[in-house]
Write a protein that holds these residues in place. Sequence first.
Motif, PDB file in Angstrom:
ATOM      1  N   ALA A 126       0.826  -1.204   0.000  1.00 59.87           N
ATOM      2  CA  ALA A 126       0.000   0.000   0.000  1.00 59.87           C
ATOM      3  C   ALA A 126       0.865   1.262   0.000  1.00 59.87           C
ATOM      4  CB  ALA A 126      -0.909  -0.003   1.221  1.00 59.87           C
ATOM      5  N   GLU A 127       0.195   2.383  -0.296  1.00 61.64           N
ATOM      6  CA  GLU A 127       0.869   3.679  -0.283  1.00 61.64           C
ATOM      7  C   GLU A 127       0.488   4.391   1.023  1.00 61.64           C
ATOM      8  OE1 GLU A 127       1.113   7.664  -3.147  1.00 61.64           O
ATOM      9  OE2 GLU A 127      -0.295   6.054  -3.620  1.00 61.64           O
ATOM     10  N   VAL A 128       1.464   4.985   1.714  1.00 60.92           N
ATOM     11  CA  VAL A 128       1.173   5.715   2.955  1.00 60.92           C
ATOM     12  C   VAL A 128       1.262   7.207   2.671  1.00 60.92           C
ATOM     13  CG1 VAL A 128       1.776   6.070   5.370  1.00 60.92           C
ATOM     14  CG2 VAL A 128       2.087   3.807   4.330  1.00 60.92           C
ATOM     15  N   LEU A 129       0.121   7.890   2.855  1.00 63.17           N
ATOM     16  CA  LEU A 129       0.027   9.301   2.455  1.00 63.17           C
ATOM     17  C   LEU A 129       0.357  10.271   3.570  1.00 63.17           C
ATOM     18  CD1 LEU A 129      -0.754   9.433  -0.482  1.00 63.17           C
ATOM     19  CD2 LEU A 129      -2.145   7.664   0.539  1.00 63.17           C
ATOM     20  N   CYS A 130       0.002   9.924   4.808  1.00 59.22           N
ATOM     21  CA  CYS A 130       0.192  10.853   5.918  1.00 59.22           C
ATOM     22  C   CYS A 130       0.137  10.078   7.235  1.00 59.22           C
ATOM     23  CB  CYS A 130      -0.901  11.922   5.888  1.00 59.22           C
ATOM     24  SG  CYS A 130      -0.656  13.296   7.044  1.00 59.22           S
ATOM     25  N   ALA A 131       0.834  10.579   8.242  1.00 57.27           N
ATOM     26  CA  ALA A 131       0.740  10.004   9.598  1.00 57.27           C
ATOM     27  C   ALA A 131       0.237  11.104  10.520  1.00 57.27           C
ATOM     28  CB  ALA A 131       2.094   9.485  10.055  1.00 57.27           C
ATOM     29  N   SER A 132      -0.888  10.845  11.200  1.00 59.14           N
ATOM     30  CA  SER A 132      -1.529  11.911  11.969  1.00 59.14           C
ATOM     31  C   SER A 132      -1.729  11.479  13.424  1.00 59.14           C
ATOM     32  CB  SER A 132      -2.873  12.272  11.332  1.00 59.14           C
ATOM     33  OG  SER A 132      -3.777  11.201  11.446  1.00 59.14           O
ATOM     34  N   PHE A 133      -1.688  12.474  14.302  1.00 59.58           N
ATOM     35  CA  PHE A 133      -1.711  12.217  15.744  1.00 59.58           C
ATOM     36  C   PHE A 133      -2.483  13.335  16.428  1.00 59.58           C
ATOM     37  CE2 PHE A 133       2.057  10.805  13.643  1.00 59.58           C
ATOM     38  CZ  PHE A 133       2.167   9.481  14.039  1.00 59.58           C
ATOM     39  N   ILE A 134      -3.122  13.001  17.534  1.00 59.70           N
ATOM     40  CA  ILE A 134      -3.768  14.040  18.329  1.00 59.70           C
ATOM     41  C   ILE A 134      -2.680  14.945  18.934  1.00 59.70           C
ATOM     42  CG2 ILE A 134      -5.271  14.502  20.300  1.00 59.70           C
ATOM     43  CD1 ILE A 134      -6.842  13.133  18.118  1.00 59.70           C
ATOM     44  N   VAL A 135      -1.678  14.330  19.553  1.00 61.12           N
ATOM     45  CA  VAL A 135      -0.624  15.093  20.243  1.00 61.12           C
ATOM     46  C   VAL A 135       0.744  14.570  19.822  1.00 61.12           C
ATOM     47  CG1 VAL A 135       0.330  15.781  22.489  1.00 61.12           C
ATOM     48  CG2 VAL A 135      -2.125  15.293  22.279  1.00 61.12           C
ATOM     49  N   GLU A 136       1.685  15.473  19.576  1.00 65.03           N
ATOM     50  CA  GLU A 136       3.063  15.045  19.356  1.00 65.03           C
ATOM     51  C   GLU A 136       3.995  15.715  20.348  1.00 65.03           C
ATOM     52  OE1 GLU A 136       5.485  16.431  16.103  1.00 65.03           O
ATOM     53  OE2 GLU A 136       3.947  17.855  15.499  1.00 65.03           O
ATOM     54  N   LYS A 137       4.991  14.957  20.782  1.00 64.81           N
ATOM     55  CA  LYS A 137       6.064  15.511  21.603  1.00 64.81           C
ATOM     56  C   LYS A 137       7.175  15.944  20.657  1.00 64.81           C
ATOM     57  CE  LYS A 137       5.211  12.699  25.734  1.00 64.81           C
ATOM     58  NZ  LYS A 137       5.660  11.494  26.488  1.00 64.81           N
ATOM     59  N   ARG A 138       7.286  17.249  20.447  1.00 61.05           N
ATOM     60  CA  ARG A 138       8.266  17.742  19.485  1.00 61.05           C
ATOM     61  C   ARG A 138       9.697  17.541  19.961  1.00 61.05           C
ATOM     62  NH1 ARG A 138       6.768  20.327  14.743  1.00 61.05           N
ATOM     63  NH2 ARG A 138       8.880  19.658  14.289  1.00 61.05           N
ATOM     64  N   PHE A 139       9.877  17.295  21.265  1.00 59.28           N
ATOM     65  CA  PHE A 139      11.245  17.119  21.777  1.00 59.28           C
ATOM     66  C   PHE A 139      11.728  15.668  21.657  1.00 59.28           C
ATOM     67  CE2 PHE A 139       9.709  15.268  25.749  1.00 59.28           C
ATOM     68  CZ  PHE A 139       8.439  15.826  25.869  1.00 59.28           C
ATOM     69  N   LYS A 140      10.916  14.803  21.045  1.00 60.44           N
ATOM     70  CA  LYS A 140      11.341  13.440  20.751  1.00 60.44           C
ATOM     71  C   LYS A 140      11.558  13.327  19.238  1.00 60.44           C
ATOM     72  CE  LYS A 140      10.621  10.928  24.303  1.00 60.44           C
ATOM     73  NZ  LYS A 140      11.642  10.576  25.327  1.00 60.44           N
ATOM     74  N   GLN A 141      12.098  12.165  18.815  1.00 58.74           N
ATOM     75  CA  GLN A 141      12.503  12.114  17.403  1.00 58.74           C
ATOM     76  C   GLN A 141      11.447  11.545  16.454  1.00 58.74           C
ATOM     77  OE1 GLN A 141      13.853  10.178  19.797  1.00 58.74           O
ATOM     78  NE2 GLN A 141      14.461   8.188  18.993  1.00 58.74           N
ATOM     79  N   GLY A 142      10.231  11.290  16.955  1.00 48.60           N
ATOM     80  CA  GLY A 142       9.229  10.635  16.113  1.00 48.60           C
ATOM     81  C   GLY A 142       8.906  11.378  14.830  1.00 48.60           C
ATOM     82  N   HIS A 143       8.701  12.690  14.949  1.00 47.94           N
ATOM     83  CA  HIS A 143       8.325  13.502  13.786  1.00 47.94           C
ATOM     84  C   HIS A 143       9.388  13.377  12.678  1.00 47.94           C
ATOM     85  CE1 HIS A 143       6.049  17.278  12.442  1.00 47.94           C
ATOM     86  NE2 HIS A 143       6.961  17.075  11.512  1.00 47.94           N
ATOM     87  N   ALA A 144      10.654  13.516  13.069  1.00 44.67           N
ATOM     88  CA  ALA A 144      11.744  13.441  12.081  1.00 44.67           C
ATOM     89  C   ALA A 144      11.846  12.037  11.479  1.00 44.67           C
ATOM     90  CB  ALA A 144      13.061  13.829  12.738  1.00 44.67           C
ATOM     91  N   SER A 145      11.616  11.003  12.306  1.00 45.89           N
ATOM     92  CA  SER A 145      11.726   9.620  11.790  1.00 45.89           C
ATOM     93  C   SER A 145      10.679   9.347  10.716  1.00 45.89           C
ATOM     94  CB  SER A 145      11.507   8.601  12.916  1.00 45.89           C
ATOM     95  OG  SER A 145      12.386   8.828  13.954  1.00 45.89           O
ATOM     96  N   ILE A 146       9.483   9.899  10.921  1.00 50.04           N
ATOM     97  CA  ILE A 146       8.414   9.671   9.940  1.00 50.04           C
ATOM     98  C   ILE A 146       8.708  10.452   8.663  1.00 50.04           C
ATOM     99  CG2 ILE A 146       5.960  10.075   9.497  1.00 50.04           C
ATOM    100  CD1 ILE A 146       5.539   9.628  12.550  1.00 50.04           C
ATOM    101  N   GLU A 147       9.109  11.712   8.813  1.00 47.69           N
ATOM    102  CA  GLU A 147       9.423  12.509   7.614  1.00 47.69           C
ATOM    103  C   GLU A 147      10.596  11.898   6.839  1.00 47.69           C
ATOM    104  OE1 GLU A 147       7.657  16.920   8.408  1.00 47.69           O
ATOM    105  OE2 GLU A 147       9.789  16.617   8.832  1.00 47.69           O
ATOM    106  N   ALA A 148      11.518  11.253   7.564  1.00 50.61           N
ATOM    107  CA  ALA A 148      12.657  10.613   6.878  1.00 50.61           C
ATOM    108  C   ALA A 148      12.181   9.483   5.960  1.00 50.61           C
ATOM    109  CB  ALA A 148      13.648  10.075   7.910  1.00 50.61           C
ATOM    110  N   LEU A 149      10.989   8.963   6.223  1.00 51.54           N
ATOM    111  CA  LEU A 149      10.423   7.916   5.350  1.00 51.54           C
ATOM    112  C   LEU A 149       9.616   8.530   4.202  1.00 51.54           C
ATOM    113  CD1 LEU A 149       9.206   5.381   8.070  1.00 51.54           C
ATOM    114  CD2 LEU A 149      11.252   5.214   6.626  1.00 51.54           C
ATOM    115  N   GLY A 150       9.611   9.873   4.132  1.00 48.43           N
ATOM    116  CA  GLY A 150       8.887  10.544   3.050  1.00 48.43           C
ATOM    117  C   GLY A 150       7.398  10.677   3.316  1.00 48.43           C
TER     118      GLY A 150
END
Length: 202
Positions: free
Chosen positions: A154-178
């Motif tokens: 499948a194609e993954v278009l977006c990853a969405s969350f109610i709350v993100e902790k910007r001081f952790k690396q999750g956001h960057a890890s997901i963007e690194a996957l495009g």
Amino acid sequence: MTADLNLLRPYGPLVRRIEAEATVIGDQILKIDHFLNHRIEPSFITEMGQELAKRLAGFEPTVVLTAEASGIAPGLVVAQALNVPLVYAKKYAPQVESPAIARVIPSPTKGGETKLVLSQRYVMPADRVVIVDDFLSNGRTAVALIEMAREAGAEVLCASFIVEKRFKQGHASIEALGVPVCTLAQVEALENGHAVLTQPQD
Ligand SMILES: O=P(O)(O)OC[C@H]1O[C@H](OP(=O)(O)OP(=O)(O)O)[C@H](O)[C@@H]1O
């Protein structure tokens, strides 16, 4: 990748509730389980899910993908608003119809390891997937879901969350996957018993 600011627009009602009501423990733990993921307020989770759905509609998804357990409530609201099925990767009784796809990740909040399992019957090569979860922290859950959806073809278009902790690396890890990230509240830091959040413009 340039971040789409609309996907990251702070959602005022949520930001204000986190500021007023969250329990903050040390500089890592933010608890809003009295309305999000232990005691769930149907009207507020519906409001937030509909806001996420508005932002995700343009991706024209065919399926919402989340992980058991806390992602199911927001995932269901988003899926209903977009009129697509919700699929959740099983974590607590991971026996599913084969062929199945699995990932083992460090358990985000409980220590040890967690196995996420998804039957290939429910995510298919033609699917356009959006991920929905309650929290984004280190991103291991979301990255596993993205990998599993891609393994299913499948194609993954977006990853969405109610709350993100910007001081952790999750956001960057997901963007690194495009994959672009969409969140309603962005916690920049936890300090002195309070959450510091990106402020809404309105
Ligand atoms: O970005 P990450 O570091 O992966 O953390 C976020 C994940 O942590 C929580 O799940 P958890 O397994 O703790 O609890 P749950 O079983 O109640 O969903 C939350 O629901 C997210 O799925």
